[in-house]
Design a protein around this motif. Structure first.
Motif, short mmCIF file in Angstrom:
data_model
loop_
_atom_site.label_atom_id
_atom_site.label_comp_id
_atom_site.label_asym_id
_atom_site.label_seq_id
_atom_site.Cartn_x
_atom_site.Cartn_y
_atom_site.Cartn_z
N GLY A 93 0.79 -1.12 -0.06
CA GLY A 93 -0.03 0.06 -0.04
C GLY A 93 0.79 1.28 0.07
N ARG A 94 0.32 2.61 -0.19
CA ARG A 94 1.01 3.64 -0.22
C ARG A 94 1.02 3.88 1.32
NH1 ARG A 94 2.98 6.01 -3.50
NH2 ARG A 94 2.08 7.89 -3.19
N ALA A 95 2.29 4.85 1.30
CA ALA A 95 2.74 5.25 2.64
C ALA A 95 1.72 6.04 3.35
CB ALA A 95 3.90 6.26 2.53
N VAL A 96 1.79 5.91 4.85
CA VAL A 96 1.00 6.62 5.79
C VAL A 96 1.84 7.78 6.53
CG1 VAL A 96 -0.42 6.21 7.79
CG2 VAL A 96 -0.39 4.45 6.10
N ASP A 97 1.29 9.11 6.79
CA ASP A 97 2.09 9.56 7.50
C ASP A 97 1.93 9.67 8.94
OD1 ASP A 97 2.91 11.31 5.23
OD2 ASP A 97 1.17 12.61 5.42
N ASP A 98 3.02 9.70 9.80
CA ASP A 98 2.82 9.60 11.28
C ASP A 98 3.69 10.63 11.91
OD1 ASP A 98 2.45 8.29 13.63
OD2 ASP A 98 3.65 6.45 13.14
N TYR A 99 3.42 10.86 13.30
CA TYR A 99 3.80 12.01 14.05
C TYR A 99 4.10 11.52 15.52
CZ TYR A 99 4.01 16.52 16.56
OH TYR A 99 4.72 17.47 17.16
N ASP A 100 5.17 11.77 15.90
CA ASP A 100 5.59 11.52 17.35
C ASP A 100 5.68 12.70 18.17
OD1 ASP A 100 7.01 11.07 19.96
OD2 ASP A 100 8.05 9.48 19.03
N PRO A 101 4.61 12.88 18.95
CA PRO A 101 4.53 14.17 19.76
C PRO A 101 5.50 14.42 20.64
CG PRO A 101 2.83 12.68 20.48
CD PRO A 101 3.51 11.94 19.27
N THR A 102 6.19 13.35 21.35
CA THR A 102 7.50 13.65 22.30
C THR A 102 8.65 14.19 21.66
OG1 THR A 102 6.72 11.58 23.45
CG2 THR A 102 8.82 12.16 23.85
N THR A 103 8.85 13.72 20.42
CA THR A 103 10.29 13.90 19.65
C THR A 103 9.84 15.10 18.78
OG1 THR A 103 10.13 12.51 17.97
CG2 THR A 103 11.32 11.86 20.01
N LYS A 104 8.52 15.27 18.32
CA LYS A 104 7.87 16.22 17.25
C LYS A 104 8.64 15.67 15.75
CE LYS A 104 7.04 20.30 19.86
NZ LYS A 104 6.40 19.45 21.48
N TYR A 105 8.95 14.37 15.59
CA TYR A 105 9.60 14.04 14.65
C TYR A 105 8.08 13.47 13.45
CZ TYR A 105 14.03 13.22 16.55
OH TYR A 105 15.28 13.51 17.06
N LYS A 106 8.52 13.75 12.25
CA LYS A 106 7.35 13.44 11.32
C LYS A 106 7.75 11.99 10.83
CE LYS A 106 6.77 17.98 11.90
NZ LYS A 106 7.74 18.52 12.62
N GLY A 107 6.70 11.15 10.53
CA GLY A 107 7.16 9.76 10.05
C GLY A 107 6.48 9.65 8.64
N SER A 108 6.94 8.65 7.95
CA SER A 108 6.42 7.96 6.73
C SER A 108 6.35 6.51 6.84
CB SER A 108 7.16 8.46 5.72
OG SER A 108 6.58 7.72 4.36
#
Length: 116
Positions: A93-108
């Motif tokens: 499937g296509r990539a899904v965005d993510d977010y870590d509120p502790t580190t403020k990192y953005k994810g794929s």
């Protein structure tokens, strides 16, 4: 050989070589990649023998300081896994965005089926 070894070898040239099984080392610089085995169908033979290879479902997450960087490295991940033809990869499937509120990192995050 471990599924982690196979996938990490395919991704070794990405994110400055910062590719980790299950969880990244604490304090690692971004971007980095985390590989996690998330199941897959079991292979069973009537003889009871263990198969030499298994179908594995793998989740790969890129963590970065910006969503654009996560997306770019995520595209590199997909290309690298598609190019690892010896693993008979399938993009699930296509990539899904993510977010870590502790580190403020953005994810794929993206899932693949790998046969090894």
């Amino acid at each position: 050989m471990s599924i982690y070894v196979h996938v990490m070898q395919a991704l070794a040239g990405l994110a400055g070589g910062r590719v980790f099984p299950l969880v990244a080392d604490e304090g690692v610089d971004t971007p980095y990649i985390v590989v996690q085995r998330v199941g897959g169908p079991a292979t069973n033979f009537l003889t009871g023998e263990a198969p030499e290879k298994q179908m594995n479902r793998v989740q790969v997450t890129v963590w970065a300081a910006s969503v654009l960087e996560a997306e770019a490295v995520g595209g590199q991940v997909e290309a690298a896994i598609r190019g690892a033809v010896d693993l008979q990869p399938e993009v699930l499937g296509r990539a899904v965005d993510d977010y870590d509120p502790t580190t403020k990192y953005k994810g794929s995050r993206q899932e693949f089926r790998i046969f090894c």
